[in-house]
Design an enzyme around this catalytic site. Structure first.
Site, PDB file in Angstrom:
ATOM      1  N   GLY A  26       0.839  -1.197   0.000  1.00 20.86           N
ATOM      2  CA  GLY A  26       0.000   0.000   0.000  1.00 20.86           C
ATOM      3  C   GLY A  26       0.867   1.237   0.000  1.00 20.86           C
ATOM      4  CB  ILE A  31      -1.252  -6.075   1.362  1.00 23.79           C
ATOM      5  CG1 ILE A  31      -1.221  -4.593   1.016  1.00 23.79           C
ATOM      6  CG2 ILE A  31      -2.632  -6.558   1.814  1.00 23.79           C
ATOM      7  CD1 ILE A  31      -1.753  -3.652   2.021  1.00 23.79           C
ATOM      8  CE  LYS A  46      -1.535  -0.255   4.136  1.00 22.07           C
ATOM      9  NZ  LYS A  46      -2.390   0.811   3.579  1.00 22.07           N
ATOM     10  CG  ASP A 136      -2.829   7.980  -3.689  1.00 20.82           C
ATOM     11  OD1 ASP A 136      -2.597   8.451  -4.833  1.00 20.82           O
ATOM     12  OD2 ASP A 136      -2.123   7.091  -3.178  1.00 20.82           O
TER      13      ASP A 136
END
Length: 325
Positions: A26, A31, A46, A136
């Site tokens: 990420g 992940i 994560k 994002d």
């Protein structure tokens, strides 16, 4: 288990989630695929090093909690610490739109782009209703679900998200002009390039670039060469500002240019008219006589791949498709 991640072998987090293998990364942290050892269910984990210079997984976990229950928002199972890591356990999802775009030889039909646009607008709208902007928006941060959710699009990675208004007073954050670019330059809004504080309009403009990326296969400001990251951002910004929307969207239905012009025309504090934008694409979809049947380009390819694998092996095994299918 790859020897490189040997430290993660037999790594059990939250008392019951056993790490299997790395499946992606990420904005901050990696992940992993993991298995709930109590029931065999697969989940995504994560991990972020506790030594991270700017730890943000706790922040992201809090954001997911605020967004819980929203359509296309992954469900959080557990947040805590394990070994030297901050750990976030969540639903396992399928491939990203970037993965699927590559799987489809970097070509999406108009039908697929329009079905995606509808869900993407709704996901961003939901985040905005919860008083946050994503900051994002890119193909890598939209993932298809798996199993019974395989036609549902999920929005992930809230590490860069920001609160844009107060829950109680609805007071909007102030306009500022000295900001560094947050997010991915390729899909950043013009105002984000100019150092202007981001707001709802910027998420929507970024989505417009994502849709045109799918339509065109690439954007005119991709692949620009520069000595430094700063210079590259400058070049991207210049190219973006000097490419008229009509040129960017040439050869595609007028609705895409209408979408981008609308987003660029929004004021800093203005709420986008999400319904108007969805309708723009829904009416185009109907005009083109498409059926909203959730048959995406990859649905066909997956079926073909599965049939070929079945006929060549004599068994109904799945052919190699992107992880998470």
């Amino acid at each position: 288990m790859a020897s490189s991640s040997g430290s993660k072998a037999e790594f059990i987090v939250g008392g019951k989630y056993k790490l299997v293998r790395k499946i992606g990364s990420g904005s901050f942290g990696d992940i992993y695929l993991a298995i709930n050892i109590t029931n065999g269910e697969e989940v995504a984990v994560k991990l972020e090093s506790q030594k991270a210079r700017h730890p943000q997984l706790l922040y992201e976990s809090k954001l997911y909690k605020i967004l819980q229950g929203g359509v296309g928002i992954p469900h959080i199972r557990w947040y805590g610490q394990g070994k030297d890591y901050n750990v976030l356990v969540m639903d396992l999802l399928g491939p990203s739109l970037e993965d699927l775009f590559n799987f489809c030889s970097r070509r999406f039909t108009m039908k697929t782009v329009l079905m995606l646009a509808d869900q993407m607008i709704s996901r961003i709208e939901y985040v905005h209703t919860k008083n946050f902007i994503h900051r994002d928006i890119k193909p890598d941060n939209f993932l298809m679900g798996i199993g019974r959710h395989c036609n549902k699009l999920f929005l992930i990675d809230f590490g860069l998200a920001k609160k844009y208004r107060d829950n109680r007073t609805r007071q909007h954050i102030p306009y500022r002009e000295d900001k560094n670019l947050t997010g991915t330059a390729r899909y950043a809004s013009i105002n984000a390039h100019l150092g202007i504080e981001q707001s709802r309009r910027d998420d929507m403009e970024s989505l417009g670039y994502v849709l045109m990326y799918f339509n065109r296969t690439s954007l005119p400001w991709q692949g620009l060469k520069a000595a430094t990251k700063k210079q590259k951002y400058e070049k991207i910004s210049e190219k973006k500002m000097s490419t008229p929307v009509e040129v960017l969207c040439k050869g595609f239905p007028a609705e895409f240019a209408m979408y981008l012009n609308y987003c660029r025309g929004l004021r800093f504090e203005e709420a986008p008219d999400y319904m108007y934008l969805r309708q723009l694409f829904r009416i185009l979809f109907r005009t083109l006589n498409h059926q909203y049947d959730y048959t995406f380009d990859w649905t066909m390819l997956k079926q073909k791949a599965a049939q070929q694998a079945a006929s060549s092996s004599g068994q109904g095994q799945q052919a190699q498709t992107p992880t998470g299918f």
